[in-house]
Scaffold this motif. Sequence first.
Motif, PDB file in Angstrom:
ATOM      1  N   TYR A   1       0.911  -1.052  -0.038  1.00 30.40           N
ATOM      2  CA  TYR A   1      -0.063   0.133  -0.090  1.00 30.40           C
ATOM      3  C   TYR A   1       0.570   1.184  -0.042  1.00 30.40           C
ATOM      4  N   GLU A   2       0.333   2.207  -0.696  1.00 23.75           N
ATOM      5  CA  GLU A   2       1.169   3.629  -0.692  1.00 23.75           C
ATOM      6  C   GLU A   2       0.224   4.679  -0.767  1.00 23.75           C
ATOM      7  N   ASP A   3       0.254   5.578  -0.045  1.00 22.16           N
ATOM      8  CA  ASP A   3      -0.291   6.826  -0.185  1.00 22.16           C
ATOM      9  C   ASP A   3       0.794   8.106   0.145  1.00 22.16           C
ATOM     10  N   GLU A   4       0.193   9.361   0.126  1.00 23.58           N
ATOM     11  CA  GLU A   4       1.422  10.438   0.383  1.00 23.58           C
ATOM     12  C   GLU A   4       1.857  10.395   1.784  1.00 23.58           C
ATOM     13  N   GLU A   5       1.190   9.551   2.911  1.00 24.32           N
ATOM     14  CA  GLU A   5       1.729   9.806   4.168  1.00 24.32           C
ATOM     15  C   GLU A   5       2.459   8.406   4.790  1.00 24.32           C
TER      16      GLU A   5
ATOM     17  N   ALA B   1      -3.551  11.964  14.040  1.00 21.60           N
ATOM     18  CA  ALA B   1      -4.313  11.749  12.900  1.00 21.60           C
ATOM     19  C   ALA B   1      -3.776  10.802  11.823  1.00 21.60           C
ATOM     20  N   LEU B   2      -2.287  10.819  11.744  1.00 27.19           N
ATOM     21  CA  LEU B   2      -1.517   9.955  11.005  1.00 27.19           C
ATOM     22  C   LEU B   2      -1.734   8.585  11.408  1.00 27.19           C
ATOM     23  N   LEU B   3      -1.629   8.620  12.628  1.00 27.84           N
ATOM     24  CA  LEU B   3      -1.711   7.144  13.359  1.00 27.84           C
ATOM     25  C   LEU B   3      -3.067   6.405  13.090  1.00 27.84           C
ATOM     26  N   GLY B   4      -4.118   7.409  13.338  1.00 34.59           N
ATOM     27  CA  GLY B   4      -5.396   6.942  13.034  1.00 34.59           C
ATOM     28  C   GLY B   4      -5.442   6.516  11.779  1.00 34.59           C
ATOM     29  N   ARG B   5      -4.931   7.194  10.868  1.00 36.38           N
ATOM     30  CA  ARG B   5      -5.379   6.756   9.512  1.00 36.38           C
ATOM     31  C   ARG B   5      -4.775   5.525   9.370  1.00 36.38           C
TER      32      ARG B   5
ATOM     33  N   VAL C   1      -5.695  -0.952   8.447  1.00 33.98           N
ATOM     34  CA  VAL C   1      -5.264  -2.513   8.648  1.00 33.98           C
ATOM     35  C   VAL C   1      -6.408  -3.238   8.349  1.00 33.98           C
ATOM     36  N   PRO C   2      -7.573  -3.399   8.739  1.00 35.33           N
ATOM     37  CA  PRO C   2      -8.644  -4.209   8.470  1.00 35.33           C
ATOM     38  C   PRO C   2      -8.521  -4.480   6.950  1.00 35.33           C
ATOM     39  N   LYS C   3      -8.575  -3.719   6.072  1.00 35.33           N
ATOM     40  CA  LYS C   3      -8.693  -3.865   4.655  1.00 35.33           C
ATOM     41  C   LYS C   3      -7.480  -4.481   3.966  1.00 35.33           C
TER      42      LYS C   3
END
Length: 125
Positions: free
Chosen positions: A29-33, A68-72, A77-79
């Motif tokens: 997985y990859e996104d901006e953060e 917020a970052l850790l929440g994201r 994780v489930p997905k």
Amino acid sequence: MNAINETPHDPNCIFCKIAAKQIPSGVVYEDEEIFAFHDINPWAPVHFLLIPKMHIPSMAHVGPDHAALLGRMMALVPKLALEQGCNPYPEGGYRMVTNTGREGGQEVQHLHFHVMGGPRPWLRG
Ligand code: AMP
Ligand code: ZN
């Protein structure tokens, strides 16, 4: 300039290099953060690592600014676990581990969450 070049990183950190794709990895997985990739030495049929692209050395360095970052990250994780082959809860499931500091067994000094799952027995864990 892409996002990783604007992200605080440590030039000597292997996971910063993986997130910047300077070192190849099996990308999950990859996104901006956020970046996730297969552990090179898996303990279980599914074993990937979820990291912030930003260089945060460990959980000991996390504070309110990172909420917020850790929440994201947690919310992904489930997905990701199901996509990677973990079986559904409750018969399946997975284990999340974050080693912190020497006594916590941390070997790579860039915050990472291990996600491990799949049919048992596992090699470890
Ligand atoms: P820890 O002991 O929690 O710091 O775990 C570090 C993890 O990073 C171990 O499970 C290693 O197998 C894994 N690891 C180290 N280098 C790489 C790499 N280049 N690619 C993928 N996983 C790695
Ligand atoms: Zn790093």
